[in-house]
Design an enzyme around this catalytic site. Sequence first.
Site, PDB file in Angstrom:
ATOM      1  N   SER A 199      36.368  65.636  85.375  1.00 13.69           N
ATOM      2  CA  SER A 199      35.840  64.929  84.210  1.00 13.69           C
ATOM      3  C   SER A 199      34.850  63.800  84.500  1.00 13.69           C
ATOM      4  CB  SER A 199      36.990  64.362  83.374  1.00 13.69           C
ATOM      5  OG  SER A 199      37.588  65.390  82.637  1.00 13.69           O
ATOM      6  N   SER A 206      35.252  65.490  80.783  1.00 15.20           N
ATOM      7  CA  SER A 206      35.504  64.770  79.555  1.00 15.20           C
ATOM      8  C   SER A 206      34.833  63.398  79.482  1.00 15.20           C
ATOM      9  CB  SER A 206      37.013  64.583  79.384  1.00 15.20           C
ATOM     10  OG  SER A 206      37.532  63.766  80.402  1.00 15.20           O
ATOM     11  N   LYS A 258      34.885  54.396  79.784  1.00 10.02           N
ATOM     12  CA  LYS A 258      35.458  55.514  79.036  1.00 10.02           C
ATOM     13  C   LYS A 258      36.587  54.972  78.158  1.00 10.02           C
ATOM     14  CE  LYS A 258      37.266  60.176  80.038  1.00 10.02           C
ATOM     15  NZ  LYS A 258      37.622  61.105  81.136  1.00 10.02           N
TER      16      LYS A 258
END
Lengths: 100, 498
Positions: free
Chosen positions: B186, B162, B87
């Site tokens: 997330s 996310s 990420k």
Amino acid sequence: MGYTVDDAKLLADRAKLRFSREQLEKATQELNDMIRYVDQLAHVDTEGVPPMSHPHSFANVWRDDEPKEGLSAEDALANAPDRHGQFFRVPRIIAGEEEG
Amino acid sequence: MSENVLDLSVHELRRKLLQGQVTAADMVDAALKRIEALDGAIGAFITVDAEGARVAAEKVDRMVTEAVRSGDEKALPPLAGIPVALKDNICTRGLRTTASSRILESFVPPYSATVVEKLQSAGAIVVGKTNLDEFAMGSTTESSAFHTTRNPWDLERVPGGSSGGSAAAVAAGMASAAVGTDTGGSVRLPSAFCGTVGLKPTYARVSRYGVISYGSSLDCVGPIAGNVLDCAIMLGVMAGLDPRDATSSPEPVPDYVESARSGLDGLQGVRIGVPAEFFAPGIASGVRETVERTLHRLEEAGAELVDVSLPHVEYSVAVYYLVATAEASSNLARYDGVRYGLRAEGKDDVGSTIAASRTEGFGQEVQRRILLGSHALSAGNYAAYFDKAMRVRTLIRRDIEAALEKCDCFVSPTSSTTAFKIGEVRDPLAMYLQDIYTIVANLAGVPAISVPCGLHQGLPVGFQVFGPMFGEPTLFRVAAAVEQASAGEMRRPKLEVM
């Protein structure tokens, strides 16, 4: 007892955000919607309940005071938007005389 | 696309690597080819590091040759040659790290996060950095400043967020595993939407050093993988005390792989809590049926189902949006355009420059959360909002502790729906309510895993298991049983159209 546009502007100023009038009106409405939602917490009885700021209670995590290599000045300055030698350079902080 | 070597699991790839049937270079090539073929349509990545990955693969292949020649296969680290995606809020030395924000668009970290160093020491190869909601603030990956990631199961739908890019990359076979961060769900929500296995570890189980902060008392770094065993392998590498993160835990790291394997031998003696509040009306009917069918199968596998209650869980979204935004407003104060990040042009004093940089650099959702957080922390409101939220947080944690006295773990759907359409949820509050099943784990600090338990109308359904602090072994055991029980209904997304 919601936020007015002027209250929201003050909050934004403190957070160092600048909104246009139109953006400010939208932000005020969204802020008031959220505050109305979180206001439900007022109904929860928390008498005698301690606040929880963190999942763990580690306190005073010490390490030996040994010198170690840190970031070099070059590495630390590599992402600087502006620099002067080994320093970060910023625009003027104190107003000059010509501005009175 | 069916011959993709990355359709094999991490543990199968290791066997093939040691048998000489595949090389690290093959794996990296397969990942890069797949990214080239698919990522134009999916948009999982912000930055792809093809050159870095190829160089790292050569190094691993030399290690493999040496390990095989010397007969010391154990010397080969557990993720040798495995392509992973990170990420883009996890710092990688020399590789741009943006948090999907304009304010960090050209930021190249001078150091790597501890979790990156651990993965690389274990032989993993970073193929690229994945898209997220800006600063991890969102549930769909739509609030990225750069582009929206699409769900590999249906390109009209969101991947969740996310960590949407990380989950989409694994689901589409563009990486064998990925790393996400989970502040309110997330890792788990995108795992549910994309049909991957995603774990939010116990708070402090994985070092946060080098991970861009959002809500420091909530943020956890967690693995996303194609199956439970791979997720366990990843956590085993990522977990552990880090002298550079004073909040990381000294708790020893157990053998998670063994726990995951034990789930295949049934769940005799495991008490699974079913919280009434998590099975209340509001769950889409197909999701409810799929999750309840799975529960029934776990019972058949030997588990005992126990009714439990979490009476304060209804307040979790309100508590979360005060605590998380308050912490975010403090954490994001560092973006001032002085030492790194975007600096607005044309202002002649430092105050105006900082304000203009932040206003240009932060997107709408980030600004919205900074405002709410500033509200909660401001002098006149602190007691009524932030302090109150912290006290209700205690009550939520006590609910969870009380429930876990009656059971070894408890479960819920990961989300009330399957992946929804891009643009479908517009109202901020409605978006925040997407996290209603995941947030409690972050507030209490306990671990939770999302594992696919079947499909509803062709879209994956996530089954969530929560455990006590450092209860990851139980989560892996139960999740492996869920995976086994759902094997007949799960498959990979169909991607041959691209």
